[in-house]
Write a protein that holds these residues in place. Structure first.
Motif, PDB file in Angstrom:
ATOM      1  N   ALA A  11     -27.189 -61.035 167.603  1.00  0.00           N
ATOM      2  CA  ALA A  11     -26.053 -61.620 168.307  1.00  0.00           C
ATOM      3  C   ALA A  11     -25.998 -61.232 169.780  1.00  0.00           C
ATOM      4  N   GLY A  12     -26.963 -60.446 170.256  1.00  0.00           N
ATOM      5  CA  GLY A  12     -27.006 -60.101 171.656  1.00  0.00           C
ATOM      6  C   GLY A  12     -26.099 -58.956 172.058  1.00  0.00           C
ATOM      7  N   GLN A  13     -25.717 -58.120 171.110  1.00  0.00           N
ATOM      8  CA  GLN A  13     -24.813 -57.006 171.391  1.00  0.00           C
ATOM      9  C   GLN A  13     -25.539 -55.690 171.637  1.00  0.00           C
ATOM     10  N   VAL A  14     -26.711 -55.511 171.040  1.00  0.00           N
ATOM     11  CA  VAL A  14     -27.474 -54.278 171.194  1.00  0.00           C
ATOM     12  C   VAL A  14     -28.931 -54.635 171.443  1.00  0.00           C
ATOM     13  N   ASP A  15     -29.732 -53.618 171.771  1.00  0.00           N
ATOM     14  CA  ASP A  15     -31.107 -53.866 172.190  1.00  0.00           C
ATOM     15  C   ASP A  15     -32.174 -53.423 171.201  1.00  0.00           C
ATOM     16  N   LEU A  16     -31.906 -52.328 170.474  1.00  0.00           N
ATOM     17  CA  LEU A  16     -32.929 -51.744 169.610  1.00  0.00           C
ATOM     18  C   LEU A  16     -32.315 -51.234 168.312  1.00  0.00           C
ATOM     19  N   VAL A  17     -33.070 -51.377 167.226  1.00  0.00           N
ATOM     20  CA  VAL A  17     -32.788 -50.679 165.970  1.00  0.00           C
ATOM     21  C   VAL A  17     -34.095 -50.031 165.538  1.00  0.00           C
ATOM     22  N   ILE A  18     -34.046 -48.727 165.269  1.00  0.00           N
ATOM     23  CA  ILE A  18     -35.242 -47.992 164.839  1.00  0.00           C
ATOM     24  C   ILE A  18     -34.910 -47.276 163.539  1.00  0.00           C
ATOM     25  N   GLU A  19     -35.709 -47.525 162.498  1.00  0.00           N
ATOM     26  CA  GLU A  19     -35.480 -46.884 161.200  1.00  0.00           C
ATOM     27  C   GLU A  19     -36.817 -46.551 160.551  1.00  0.00           C
ATOM     28  N   ALA A  20     -36.746 -45.727 159.501  1.00  0.00           N
ATOM     29  CA  ALA A  20     -37.934 -45.354 158.729  1.00  0.00           C
ATOM     30  C   ALA A  20     -37.565 -45.342 157.253  1.00  0.00           C
ATOM     31  N   GLY A  21     -38.582 -45.456 156.407  1.00  0.00           N
ATOM     32  CA  GLY A  21     -38.361 -45.381 154.976  1.00  0.00           C
ATOM     33  C   GLY A  21     -37.722 -46.604 154.372  1.00  0.00           C
ATOM     34  N   LEU A  22     -37.855 -47.760 155.014  1.00  0.00           N
ATOM     35  CA  LEU A  22     -37.238 -48.977 154.498  1.00  0.00           C
ATOM     36  C   LEU A  22     -38.105 -49.614 153.416  1.00  0.00           C
ATOM     37  N   ASN A  23     -37.452 -50.401 152.562  1.00  0.00           N
ATOM     38  CA  ASN A  23     -38.135 -51.246 151.589  1.00  0.00           C
ATOM     39  C   ASN A  23     -38.184 -52.678 152.106  1.00  0.00           C
ATOM     40  N   ALA A  24     -38.998 -53.496 151.485  1.00  0.00           N
ATOM     41  CA  ALA A  24     -39.119 -54.892 151.918  1.00  0.00           C
ATOM     42  C   ALA A  24     -37.779 -55.607 151.859  1.00  0.00           C
ATOM     43  N   TYR A  25     -36.986 -55.322 150.818  1.00  0.00           N
ATOM     44  CA  TYR A  25     -35.704 -56.030 150.703  1.00  0.00           C
ATOM     45  C   TYR A  25     -34.671 -55.547 151.712  1.00  0.00           C
ATOM     46  N   ASP A  26     -34.931 -54.430 152.388  1.00  0.00           N
ATOM     47  CA  ASP A  26     -34.035 -53.961 153.452  1.00  0.00           C
ATOM     48  C   ASP A  26     -34.247 -54.719 154.758  1.00  0.00           C
TER      49      ASP A  26
END
Length: 263
Positions: free
Chosen positions: A200-215
């Motif tokens: 939606a153009g509100q933030v620039d980055l999301v960084i995560e680890a340990g995610l599954n495909a459905y996440d």
């Protein structure tokens, strides 16, 4: 009576509507029973998670019986079409049981190399973020609006999100903090809603680890349709999960990757 079959987008919207109806009676209700999927640690699941996935699976058996299904709660069901619906009935169950409206229903349709359609739905707020080739929009209390990620910004002006402050392993946490030290603002705990805010153009980055495909598959489709980029921490495909970097544009992605690749 309609004689033509529903489009993939119509099916996805139908699934999201049904999941909303299954989940909302349980949200912020006293006495909600919670189980943990882990013997050590806490990975919660509720009756709402299971009810939502069950109703979505039932609808897919009617409208897309040849397609496969991969859901968080009930695993994988093989199909014959080469297409798979990837479902996370409540992404952010910890937020759900805490009463925060940061959780969401994730629905993706994947073909071949990755997701081609995605929905991030927040039932309590009534917001829905949808993306596929040539189309990205959100609907909610403010009506319907197009989705577009933010234009190129320098890293020192970026807003960064992740869900857990520790991110993952000690090494992964150190990598995240190296990026966090360079941005203007870091925020935590938004689950899938952070990806919706990026689209939606509100933030620039999301960084995560340990995610599954459905996440991550639904967020990938929505963010890419809105003009963003989603990769792993080396710049490769991220639709299988693991370490994920979502960025508003290729330039800011490159700045974050330059740091993450050192770890």
């Amino acid at each position: 009576m309609r004689n033509t079959p529903l489009s993939d987008l119509e099916v996805a919207e139908l699934l999201a509507d049904a999941a909303r109806a299954a989940i909302l009676p349980h949200f912020r209700q006293a006495g909600l029973e919670t189980e943990s999927k882990l013997e050590a640690g806490f990975d919660p699941v509720t009756v709402a998670d299971r009810a939502a996935e069950e109703v979505m699976r039932d609808l897919l058996s009617t409208h897309r019986p040849a397609d496969g299904i991969w859901g968080e709660e009930f695993g994988q069901s093989a199909g014959k079409s080469g297409r798979t619906w990837v479902l996370d009935p409540i992404d952010g169950t910890r937020g759900f049981i805490s009463g925060t409206p940061t959780w969401g229903v994730l629905i993706a349709l994947t073909e071949g190399a990755g997701p081609v359609l995605g929905v991030i739905d927040q039932p309590y707020i009534g917001e829905r973020f949808v993306g596929m080739a040539g189309m990205a929009h959100a609907t909610g209390p403010a009506g319907k609006m197009p989705l577009r990620t933010r234009p190129t910004r320098s890293l020192d002006q970026a807003i960064l999100f992740t869900t857990f402050p520790e991110v993952g392993t000690a090494e992964e946490g150190a990598a995240f903090r190296a990026v966090s030290d360079r941005v203007k603002l870091t925020r935590y705990g938004m689950d899938c809603y952070a990806y919706a805010l990026l689209a939606a153009g509100q933030v620039d980055l999301v960084i995560e680890a340990g995610l599954n495909a459905y996440d991550i598959q639904a967020p990938i489709a929505v963010i890419e349709a809105a003009g963003g980029v989603v990769t792993d921490w080396r710049g490769g495909p991220a639709h299988h999960g693991g370490r994920v970097l979502a960025a508003a544009n290729a330039d800011i992605q490159a700045s974050a990757l330059e740091i993450l690749r050192r770890f």
